[in-house]
Design a protein around this motif. Structure first.
Motif, PDB file in Angstrom:
ATOM      1  N   ARG A 120      -9.060   8.115   3.166  1.00  0.00           N
ATOM      2  CA  ARG A 120      -7.661   8.059   3.595  1.00  0.00           C
ATOM      3  C   ARG A 120      -7.252   6.729   4.217  1.00  0.00           C
ATOM      4  O   ARG A 120      -6.137   6.254   4.003  1.00  0.00           O
ATOM      5  CB  ARG A 120      -7.359   9.199   4.560  1.00  0.00           C
ATOM      6  CG  ARG A 120      -7.405  10.532   3.863  1.00  0.00           C
ATOM      7  CD  ARG A 120      -6.900  11.673   4.730  1.00  0.00           C
ATOM      8  NE  ARG A 120      -6.945  12.907   3.970  1.00  0.00           N
ATOM      9  CZ  ARG A 120      -6.055  13.244   3.049  1.00  0.00           C
ATOM     10  NH1 ARG A 120      -5.060  12.453   2.767  1.00  0.00           N
ATOM     11  NH2 ARG A 120      -6.166  14.383   2.392  1.00  0.00           N
ATOM     12  N   THR A 140     -12.148  11.785  -0.333  1.00  0.00           N
ATOM     13  CA  THR A 140     -11.024  10.912  -0.028  1.00  0.00           C
ATOM     14  C   THR A 140     -11.459   9.823   0.944  1.00  0.00           C
ATOM     15  O   THR A 140     -12.374  10.012   1.736  1.00  0.00           O
ATOM     16  CB  THR A 140      -9.853  11.695   0.602  1.00  0.00           C
ATOM     17  OG1 THR A 140     -10.299  12.282   1.822  1.00  0.00           O
ATOM     18  CG2 THR A 140      -9.333  12.772  -0.330  1.00  0.00           C
ATOM     19  N   SER A 143      -8.975   3.083  -6.681  1.00  0.00           N
ATOM     20  CA  SER A 143      -7.629   2.883  -6.146  1.00  0.00           C
ATOM     21  C   SER A 143      -6.624   3.280  -7.215  1.00  0.00           C
ATOM     22  O   SER A 143      -6.866   3.087  -8.413  1.00  0.00           O
ATOM     23  CB  SER A 143      -7.406   1.411  -5.786  1.00  0.00           C
ATOM     24  OG  SER A 143      -8.307   0.996  -4.788  1.00  0.00           O
ATOM     25  N   TYR A 144      -5.500   3.798  -6.772  1.00  0.00           N
ATOM     26  CA  TYR A 144      -4.471   4.207  -7.724  1.00  0.00           C
ATOM     27  C   TYR A 144      -3.713   2.992  -8.230  1.00  0.00           C
ATOM     28  O   TYR A 144      -3.279   2.139  -7.458  1.00  0.00           O
ATOM     29  CB  TYR A 144      -3.501   5.210  -7.085  1.00  0.00           C
ATOM     30  CG  TYR A 144      -2.573   5.824  -8.077  1.00  0.00           C
ATOM     31  CD1 TYR A 144      -3.027   6.782  -8.979  1.00  0.00           C
ATOM     32  CD2 TYR A 144      -1.245   5.433  -8.140  1.00  0.00           C
ATOM     33  CE1 TYR A 144      -2.181   7.344  -9.921  1.00  0.00           C
ATOM     34  CE2 TYR A 144      -0.382   5.999  -9.077  1.00  0.00           C
ATOM     35  CZ  TYR A 144      -0.861   6.945  -9.958  1.00  0.00           C
ATOM     36  OH  TYR A 144      -0.026   7.493 -10.896  1.00  0.00           O
ATOM     37  N   TYR A 173      -0.007   9.356  -1.301  1.00  0.00           N
ATOM     38  CA  TYR A 173      -1.462   9.455  -1.438  1.00  0.00           C
ATOM     39  C   TYR A 173      -1.898  10.918  -1.440  1.00  0.00           C
ATOM     40  O   TYR A 173      -2.676  11.342  -2.293  1.00  0.00           O
ATOM     41  CB  TYR A 173      -2.151   8.684  -0.307  1.00  0.00           C
ATOM     42  CG  TYR A 173      -3.651   8.825  -0.299  1.00  0.00           C
ATOM     43  CD1 TYR A 173      -4.441   8.154  -1.227  1.00  0.00           C
ATOM     44  CD2 TYR A 173      -4.280   9.645   0.625  1.00  0.00           C
ATOM     45  CE1 TYR A 173      -5.817   8.291  -1.230  1.00  0.00           C
ATOM     46  CE2 TYR A 173      -5.663   9.780   0.636  1.00  0.00           C
ATOM     47  CZ  TYR A 173      -6.425   9.104  -0.293  1.00  0.00           C
ATOM     48  OH  TYR A 173      -7.792   9.248  -0.298  1.00  0.00           O
ATOM     49  N   ASN A 174      -1.394  11.701  -0.491  1.00  0.00           N
ATOM     50  CA  ASN A 174      -1.768  13.117  -0.406  1.00  0.00           C
ATOM     51  C   ASN A 174      -1.391  13.872  -1.675  1.00  0.00           C
ATOM     52  O   ASN A 174      -2.158  14.716  -2.157  1.00  0.00           O
ATOM     53  CB  ASN A 174      -1.112  13.770   0.813  1.00  0.00           C
ATOM     54  CG  ASN A 174      -1.712  13.301   2.112  1.00  0.00           C
ATOM     55  OD1 ASN A 174      -2.848  12.842   2.168  1.00  0.00           O
ATOM     56  ND2 ASN A 174      -0.936  13.395   3.179  1.00  0.00           N
ATOM     57  N   MET A 220       0.847  -1.195   0.000  1.00  0.00           N
ATOM     58  CA  MET A 220       0.000   0.000   0.000  1.00  0.00           C
ATOM     59  C   MET A 220       0.885   1.249   0.000  1.00  0.00           C
ATOM     60  O   MET A 220       1.936   1.250   0.611  1.00  0.00           O
ATOM     61  CB  MET A 220      -0.913  -0.021   1.227  1.00  0.00           C
ATOM     62  CG  MET A 220      -1.903   1.114   1.236  1.00  0.00           C
ATOM     63  SD  MET A 220      -3.112   1.044   2.574  1.00  0.00           S
ATOM     64  CE  MET A 220      -4.311  -0.029   1.818  1.00  0.00           C
ATOM     65  N   LYS A 275      -6.621   4.548   1.355  1.00  0.00           N
ATOM     66  CA  LYS A 275      -5.898   5.203   0.257  1.00  0.00           C
ATOM     67  C   LYS A 275      -6.660   5.128  -1.059  1.00  0.00           C
ATOM     68  O   LYS A 275      -6.117   4.783  -2.101  1.00  0.00           O
ATOM     69  CB  LYS A 275      -4.497   4.603   0.086  1.00  0.00           C
ATOM     70  CG  LYS A 275      -3.649   4.562   1.343  1.00  0.00           C
ATOM     71  CD  LYS A 275      -3.213   5.930   1.765  1.00  0.00           C
ATOM     72  CE  LYS A 275      -2.184   5.928   2.876  1.00  0.00           C
ATOM     73  NZ  LYS A 275      -2.661   5.590   4.196  1.00  0.00           N
ATOM     74  N   GLN A 276      -7.945   5.470  -0.998  1.00  0.00           N
ATOM     75  CA  GLN A 276      -8.787   5.471  -2.184  1.00  0.00           C
ATOM     76  C   GLN A 276      -9.472   6.825  -2.333  1.00  0.00           C
ATOM     77  O   GLN A 276      -9.425   7.665  -1.436  1.00  0.00           O
ATOM     78  CB  GLN A 276      -9.866   4.386  -2.078  1.00  0.00           C
ATOM     79  CG  GLN A 276      -9.336   2.979  -2.118  1.00  0.00           C
ATOM     80  CD  GLN A 276     -10.451   1.961  -2.045  1.00  0.00           C
ATOM     81  OE1 GLN A 276     -11.461   2.147  -1.366  1.00  0.00           O
ATOM     82  NE2 GLN A 276     -10.261   0.844  -2.739  1.00  0.00           N
ATOM     83  N   ASP A 311       2.334   5.043   0.697  1.00  0.00           N
ATOM     84  CA  ASP A 311       2.456   5.803   1.943  1.00  0.00           C
ATOM     85  C   ASP A 311       1.578   7.057   1.901  1.00  0.00           C
ATOM     86  O   ASP A 311       1.091   7.462   0.839  1.00  0.00           O
ATOM     87  CB  ASP A 311       3.915   6.133   2.256  1.00  0.00           C
ATOM     88  CG  ASP A 311       4.562   7.067   1.250  1.00  0.00           C
ATOM     89  OD1 ASP A 311       3.907   8.021   0.775  1.00  0.00           O
ATOM     90  OD2 ASP A 311       5.745   6.861   0.933  1.00  0.00           O
ATOM     91  N   GLU A 312       1.393   7.642   3.059  1.00  0.00           N
ATOM     92  CA  GLU A 312       0.502   8.800   3.220  1.00  0.00           C
ATOM     93  C   GLU A 312       0.927   9.988   2.353  1.00  0.00           C
ATOM     94  O   GLU A 312       0.090  10.656   1.741  1.00  0.00           O
ATOM     95  CB  GLU A 312       0.456   9.206   4.700  1.00  0.00           C
ATOM     96  CG  GLU A 312      -0.572  10.254   5.026  1.00  0.00           C
ATOM     97  CD  GLU A 312      -1.980   9.704   5.128  1.00  0.00           C
ATOM     98  OE1 GLU A 312      -2.927  10.507   5.031  1.00  0.00           O
ATOM     99  OE2 GLU A 312      -2.152   8.486   5.302  1.00  0.00           O
TER     100      GLU A 312
END
Length: 110
Positions: free
Chosen positions: A55, A53, A72-73, A7-8, A1, A58-59, A3-4
């Protein structure tokens, strides 16, 4: 997955691109409001497309066309794809919802 921070960064780019597309449309045809983690696109009929978001997973979640879709990315393609494997792509899906609710073309900047 992912990381934050990644994603941001990706979410910020999505929201910026969508807001740019919305800004090109007369606000009497489509109103855009961004508040924190949510972008709301509203047609004169009061129908909405909501981009939000998610969070924790992460979607990005989109509500429109009477459904909620999680995206999802996909690092391999550099696109946001629906998490159920239906072949939906985030930007195309949102453009379709905007077209349905406002009859306006939601054109993203290059």
């Amino acid at each position: 997955m992912m990381d934050e921070a990644r994603y941001n960064q990706l979410v910020a780019a999505v929201f910026k691109r969508m807001l740019s597309a919305a800004d090109a449309i007369d606000p009497d045809i489509l109103e855009a409001e961004s508040t924190g983690d949510m972008l709301t696109l509203t047609a004169p009929s009061r129908e909405k497309c909501i981009v939000n978001t998610q969070r924790a997973v992460k979607q990005i979640w989109v509500a429109g066309r009477g459904q909620g879709i999680h995206f999802s990315y996909d690092d391999a393609t550099g696109t946001w794809r629906d998490d159920k494997g239906r072949g939906l792509e985030l930007f195309q899906f949102v453009a379709g919802v905007v077209r349905d609710i406002s009859e306006a073309d939601f054109v993203y900047p290059s």
